[in-house]
Design a protein around this motif. Structure first.
Motif, PDB file in Angstrom:
ATOM      1  N   ALA A   5       2.142   6.435  -7.048  1.00 39.77           N
ATOM      2  CA  ALA A   5       1.181   7.449  -7.498  1.00 39.77           C
ATOM      3  C   ALA A   5       1.797   8.841  -7.443  1.00 39.77           C
ATOM      4  O   ALA A   5       1.606   9.663  -8.345  1.00 39.77           O
ATOM      5  CB  ALA A   5      -0.089   7.380  -6.648  1.00 39.77           C
ATOM      6  N   LYS A   6       2.567   9.116  -6.402  1.00 43.10           N
ATOM      7  CA  LYS A   6       3.239  10.412  -6.267  1.00 43.10           C
ATOM      8  C   LYS A   6       4.258  10.595  -7.393  1.00 43.10           C
ATOM      9  O   LYS A   6       4.332  11.661  -8.006  1.00 43.10           O
ATOM     10  CB  LYS A   6       3.926  10.504  -4.903  1.00 43.10           C
ATOM     11  CG  LYS A   6       4.660  11.798  -4.694  1.00 43.10           C
ATOM     12  CD  LYS A   6       5.315  11.846  -3.330  1.00 43.10           C
ATOM     13  CE  LYS A   6       6.104  13.138  -3.187  1.00 43.10           C
ATOM     14  NZ  LYS A   6       6.845  13.209  -1.948  1.00 43.10           N
ATOM     15  N   ARG A  65       2.426   1.682  -3.363  1.00 45.10           N
ATOM     16  CA  ARG A  65       1.461   2.199  -4.347  1.00 45.10           C
ATOM     17  C   ARG A  65       1.281   3.709  -4.198  1.00 45.10           C
ATOM     18  O   ARG A  65       1.132   4.429  -5.177  1.00 45.10           O
ATOM     19  CB  ARG A  65       0.116   1.498  -4.191  1.00 45.10           C
ATOM     20  CG  ARG A  65       0.115   0.116  -4.765  1.00 45.10           C
ATOM     21  CD  ARG A  65      -1.307  -0.417  -4.818  1.00 45.10           C
ATOM     22  NE  ARG A  65      -1.272  -1.868  -4.923  1.00 45.10           N
ATOM     23  CZ  ARG A  65      -2.109  -2.686  -4.335  1.00 45.10           C
ATOM     24  NH1 ARG A  65      -3.079  -2.210  -3.590  1.00 45.10           N
ATOM     25  NH2 ARG A  65      -1.995  -3.981  -4.479  1.00 45.10           N
ATOM     26  N   GLN A  66       1.273   4.183  -2.961  1.00 44.29           N
ATOM     27  CA  GLN A  66       1.149   5.625  -2.720  1.00 44.29           C
ATOM     28  C   GLN A  66       2.364   6.362  -3.269  1.00 44.29           C
ATOM     29  O   GLN A  66       2.232   7.421  -3.890  1.00 44.29           O
ATOM     30  CB  GLN A  66       0.970   5.909  -1.228  1.00 44.29           C
ATOM     31  CG  GLN A  66      -0.381   5.457  -0.707  1.00 44.29           C
ATOM     32  CD  GLN A  66      -0.494   5.582   0.804  1.00 44.29           C
ATOM     33  OE1 GLN A  66       0.491   5.740   1.518  1.00 44.29           O
ATOM     34  NE2 GLN A  66      -1.724   5.495   1.302  1.00 44.29           N
ATOM     35  N   LEU A  67       3.559   5.805  -3.043  1.00 36.31           N
ATOM     36  CA  LEU A  67       4.779   6.406  -3.572  1.00 36.31           C
ATOM     37  C   LEU A  67       4.760   6.374  -5.103  1.00 36.31           C
ATOM     38  O   LEU A  67       5.122   7.354  -5.757  1.00 36.31           O
ATOM     39  CB  LEU A  67       6.010   5.671  -3.030  1.00 36.31           C
ATOM     40  CG  LEU A  67       7.367   6.152  -3.549  1.00 36.31           C
ATOM     41  CD1 LEU A  67       7.585   7.636  -3.263  1.00 36.31           C
ATOM     42  CD2 LEU A  67       8.480   5.305  -2.929  1.00 36.31           C
ATOM     43  N   GLN A  74       0.834  -1.212   0.000  1.00 40.53           N
ATOM     44  CA  GLN A  74       0.000   0.000   0.000  1.00 40.53           C
ATOM     45  C   GLN A  74       0.867   1.259   0.000  1.00 40.53           C
ATOM     46  O   GLN A  74       0.624   2.194  -0.762  1.00 40.53           O
ATOM     47  CB  GLN A  74      -0.921  -0.019   1.221  1.00 40.53           C
ATOM     48  CG  GLN A  74      -1.678   1.272   1.459  1.00 40.53           C
ATOM     49  CD  GLN A  74      -2.929   1.385   0.618  1.00 40.53           C
ATOM     50  OE1 GLN A  74      -3.338   0.430  -0.026  1.00 40.53           O
ATOM     51  NE2 GLN A  74      -3.531   2.543   0.624  1.00 40.53           N
ATOM     52  N   ALA A  75       1.884   1.292   0.845  1.00 34.75           N
ATOM     53  CA  ALA A  75       2.783   2.452   0.899  1.00 34.75           C
ATOM     54  C   ALA A  75       3.530   2.608  -0.419  1.00 34.75           C
ATOM     55  O   ALA A  75       3.742   3.730  -0.891  1.00 34.75           O
ATOM     56  CB  ALA A  75       3.762   2.305   2.062  1.00 34.75           C
TER      57      ALA A  75
END
Length: 86
Positions: free
Chosen positions: A69-70, A65-67, A62-63
């Motif tokens: 996306a950024k 995926r967030q990175l 999850q982390a």
């Protein structure tokens, strides 16, 4: 703006793969001012030897995926999450 990135995580985000190490080094250098860690992973594939540029080491998918996306939204990279099994 960003949060600190753990150095002992199990996931990273790949932002590029090059057959010429100099291209991978240039990308790594340009990213290091904004992201840590940025590293190059040597990879042998059926299509040849590649130098994969990867950003971050985070504890969860999850982390990562967030990175990813950024990196996509702020830098326009085509990214994908990679699990680090080493």
């Amino acid at each position: 703006m960003g949060s600190p990135v753990s150095l002992d995580g199990n996931f990273t985000v790949q932002v590029g793969a090059f057959q010429d190490r100099r291209n991978a080094e240039r990308l790594r250098h340009s990213l290091e001012t904004r992201y840590q860690p940025v590293f190059i992973d040597d990879f042998d594939s059926p299509d040849g030897h590649f130098y994969r540029v990867q950003v971050g080491r985070v504890p969860t998918e999850q982390a990562a995926r967030q990175l990813a996306a950024k990196l996509q939204s702020s830098d326009g990279f085509q990214t994908f999450v990679v699990r680090l099994d080493q």
